[in-house]
Write a protein that holds these residues in place. Structure first.
Motif, PDB file in Angstrom:
ATOM      1  N   LYS A 241       0.804  -1.103   0.150  1.00  0.00           N
ATOM      2  CA  LYS A 241       0.119  -0.178  -0.016  1.00  0.00           C
ATOM      3  C   LYS A 241       0.961   1.250  -0.030  1.00  0.00           C
ATOM      4  O   LYS A 241       0.491   2.286  -0.357  1.00  0.00           O
ATOM      5  N   TYR A 242       2.124   1.095   0.393  1.00  0.00           N
ATOM      6  CA  TYR A 242       3.049   2.222   0.503  1.00  0.00           C
ATOM      7  C   TYR A 242       3.925   2.300  -1.173  1.00  0.00           C
ATOM      8  O   TYR A 242       4.490   3.192  -1.306  1.00  0.00           O
ATOM      9  N   PHE A 243       3.736   1.294  -1.911  1.00  0.00           N
ATOM     10  CA  PHE A 243       4.106   1.259  -3.120  1.00  0.00           C
ATOM     11  C   PHE A 243       3.814   2.665  -4.006  1.00  0.00           C
ATOM     12  O   PHE A 243       4.579   3.207  -4.539  1.00  0.00           O
ATOM     13  N   PRO A 244       2.350   3.213  -3.917  1.00  0.00           N
ATOM     14  CA  PRO A 244       2.122   4.220  -4.659  1.00  0.00           C
ATOM     15  C   PRO A 244       3.061   5.333  -4.084  1.00  0.00           C
ATOM     16  O   PRO A 244       3.260   6.468  -4.850  1.00  0.00           O
ATOM     17  N   ASP A 245       3.562   5.641  -2.815  1.00  0.00           N
ATOM     18  CA  ASP A 245       4.017   6.767  -2.172  1.00  0.00           C
ATOM     19  C   ASP A 245       5.468   6.591  -2.939  1.00  0.00           C
ATOM     20  O   ASP A 245       5.802   7.711  -3.256  1.00  0.00           O
ATOM     21  N   LEU A 246       5.944   5.653  -2.838  1.00  0.00           N
ATOM     22  CA  LEU A 246       7.358   5.359  -3.797  1.00  0.00           C
ATOM     23  C   LEU A 246       7.298   5.750  -5.126  1.00  0.00           C
ATOM     24  O   LEU A 246       7.916   6.357  -5.514  1.00  0.00           O
ATOM     25  N   ILE A 247       6.286   5.195  -5.877  1.00  0.00           N
ATOM     26  CA  ILE A 247       6.292   5.113  -7.057  1.00  0.00           C
ATOM     27  C   ILE A 247       5.785   6.593  -7.542  1.00  0.00           C
ATOM     28  O   ILE A 247       6.077   6.918  -8.621  1.00  0.00           O
ATOM     29  N   GLY A 248       4.797   7.067  -6.803  1.00  0.00           N
ATOM     30  CA  GLY A 248       4.332   8.586  -7.169  1.00  0.00           C
ATOM     31  C   GLY A 248       5.412   9.585  -7.293  1.00  0.00           C
ATOM     32  O   GLY A 248       5.580  10.258  -7.989  1.00  0.00           O
ATOM     33  N   LEU A 249       6.424   9.422  -6.272  1.00  0.00           N
ATOM     34  CA  LEU A 249       7.551  10.508  -6.413  1.00  0.00           C
ATOM     35  C   LEU A 249       8.589   9.772  -7.309  1.00  0.00           C
ATOM     36  O   LEU A 249       9.148  10.533  -7.988  1.00  0.00           O
TER      37      LEU A 249
END
Length: 456
Positions: A241-249
């Protein structure tokens, strides 16, 4: 007298803001190991050049440039983790730091595995001799070289995540230590090859590919059992669920990385295709000589990325302003240094290479000198923008660079008959827009005047 000098140096080193002290210590350590890296790099070039023939050496340089293409396969995950690590640690959210680290390693492992499988499936169908514009007699060896080098690079790419953690923790000097040890190991390996074998492109590729993997493997075992035991990757802390945080940036960094690849890695490919693989050698010689400046300047600006992330998160804007101003003053000193390097370049090439087979035109050196100054100045503001995560404008300028570089290289290098010099001129022209807009964005953001795209 020596005691007084030592005391003064220690006082200078330990004075100022805690963040500045960390940066100065990292710069000092980087100076030592980066200097060692530069020295080893200059020693390796003539040894390898005399071990391989001119065509083989040009092909090897082109192979290493192709590896740059694969750096974007992490779609910016490493740099996304770097910023999230620095932000979460600054807030004391250590469990979240471990989650970001674990999720990044897991995601990277999956991505690298998928890409490796795809590469294995298509590798045998690629005419590698034509890719490198090489003699057909080298086709079989090139197939082995590319297979080994690229698969080993994927493993190295995974292991290099440790470097992102160290930079996020404002300890970038360790990356210079790793590179120094890897280069020293490669130098020993190449020297051994010259005494025991005839010129083999495949063996050279193995030595250069395996050396950093050995160092990074040992370093990962050490740091994740010592300094970063609390953040050691674990399956239980992988949370997609934290992948979007990493991939967004990270996806923004991905586009910027692609631009860097097109700008810098494709130059060798363009030269090999338009002018022949043997012409990659003088280009690389000039680049290696003048690239000392971005390397040394990078020792100063690289630690700023994560330091700025921390300072910006805490609202310490005066520290950021002082640091950027000092970096600009240092860049002005570099202008004189590069001018001197240009004046002695012909003499230096002769002493360094000890061969008459490779000629580097003075015009080529002149254009390369201008380029490294442009690149170094630009890097000051890139570190600020990366550290604050306001990347949208940088993405647009990156796309402009991607679109402009190759056709400009063809125009200047082939149509206008400028050859290798035209290729470097094209790269310089491609970054002019960035060179203008990034300082403006810095001024707007740091003074609270940024709106719209300037603040995104």
């Amino acid at each position: 007298m020596l005691g007084a000098l030592k005391s003064k140096l220690l006082s200078l080193l330990n004075s100022g803001h805690e963040r500045s002290v960390r940066a100065k210590k990292n710069i000092l350590a980087a100076l030592f190991f980066k200097g060692g890296n530069i020295l080893i790099g200059f020693v390796i070039v003539p040894i390898t050049l005399h071990y391989l023939d001119k065509v083989q050496y040009g092909i090897w340089l082109t192979v290493t440039s192709i590896l740059m293409y694969f750096q974007f396969f992490d779609i910016g995950l490493g740099n996304g983790m770097r910023n999230k690590f620095a932000q979460s640690k600054a807030k004391g959210e250590h469990e979240l730091v471990k989650t970001y680290v674990s999720t990044t390693y897991a995601s990277m492992g999956i991505i690298m595995s998928v890409v490796a499988v795809i590469f294995l499936l298509v590798h045998s169908f690629i005419p590698w001799d034509k890719v490198f514009n090489a003699p057909a007699s080298l086709a079989a060896e090139l197939s082995k070289v590319t297979l080994a080098v690229i698969l080993l690079f994927f493993l190295r790419f995974f292991l290099q995540l440790l470097g992102k953690i160290l930079m996020a923790d404002q300890r970038p000097a360790f990356n210079n230590v790793f590179k120094f040890l890897g280069n020293a190991l490669a130098l020993a390996g190449i020297f051994t090859l010259t005494r025991t074998t005839d010129g083999s492109l495949f063996l050279v590729s193995l030595v250069f590919s395996l050396s950093p993997i050995v160092v990074l493997s040992v370093a990962s075992l050490y740091f994740f059992n010592k300094d970063y035991k609390a953040y050691r990757p674990s399956i239980s802390h992988v949370n997609m669920k934290y992948f979007p945080d990493l991939i967004g940036l990270g996806s923004r960094f991905f586009i910027i990385q692609m631009a860097a690849i097109v700008l810098f890695a494709t130059d060798s490919m363009i030269i090999a295709q338009f002018f022949g693989p043997e012409e990659v050698t003088p280009y690389n010689i000039a680049h290696k000589y003048f690239n000392m400046i971005p390397i040394l300047f990078g020792m100063v600006v690289t630690p700023l990325w994560s330091a700025i992330t921390e300072a910006y998160t805490k609202g310490e804007f005066d520290w950021i302003k002082r640091t950027i101003n000092k970096s600009i003053k240092l860049w002005l000193v570099l202008v004189g240094v590069v001018a001197f390097m240009l004046l002695i370049s012909d003499w230096f090439y002769g002493v360094w290479l000890r061969t008459d087979e490779v000629k580097v035109p003075f015009l080529l050196s002149s254009v390369m000198a201008v380029y490294v100054l442009m690149f170094s100045f630009n890097s000051i503001f890139v570190m600020f923008i990366n550290g604050t995560g306001k990347l949208k404008l940088q993405i647009y300028t990156a796309i402009f660079s991607i679109v402009a570089n190759i056709p400009l290289s063809y125009l200047f290098g082939v149509k206008m008959g400028l050859g290798l010099t035209g290729v470097i001129m094209a790269t310089s022209v491609s970054i002019i827009v960035s060179l203008i807009l990034r300082p403006i964005q810095y001024y707007k953001v740091i003074n609270g005047k940024a709106t719209g795209i300037w603040n995104e």
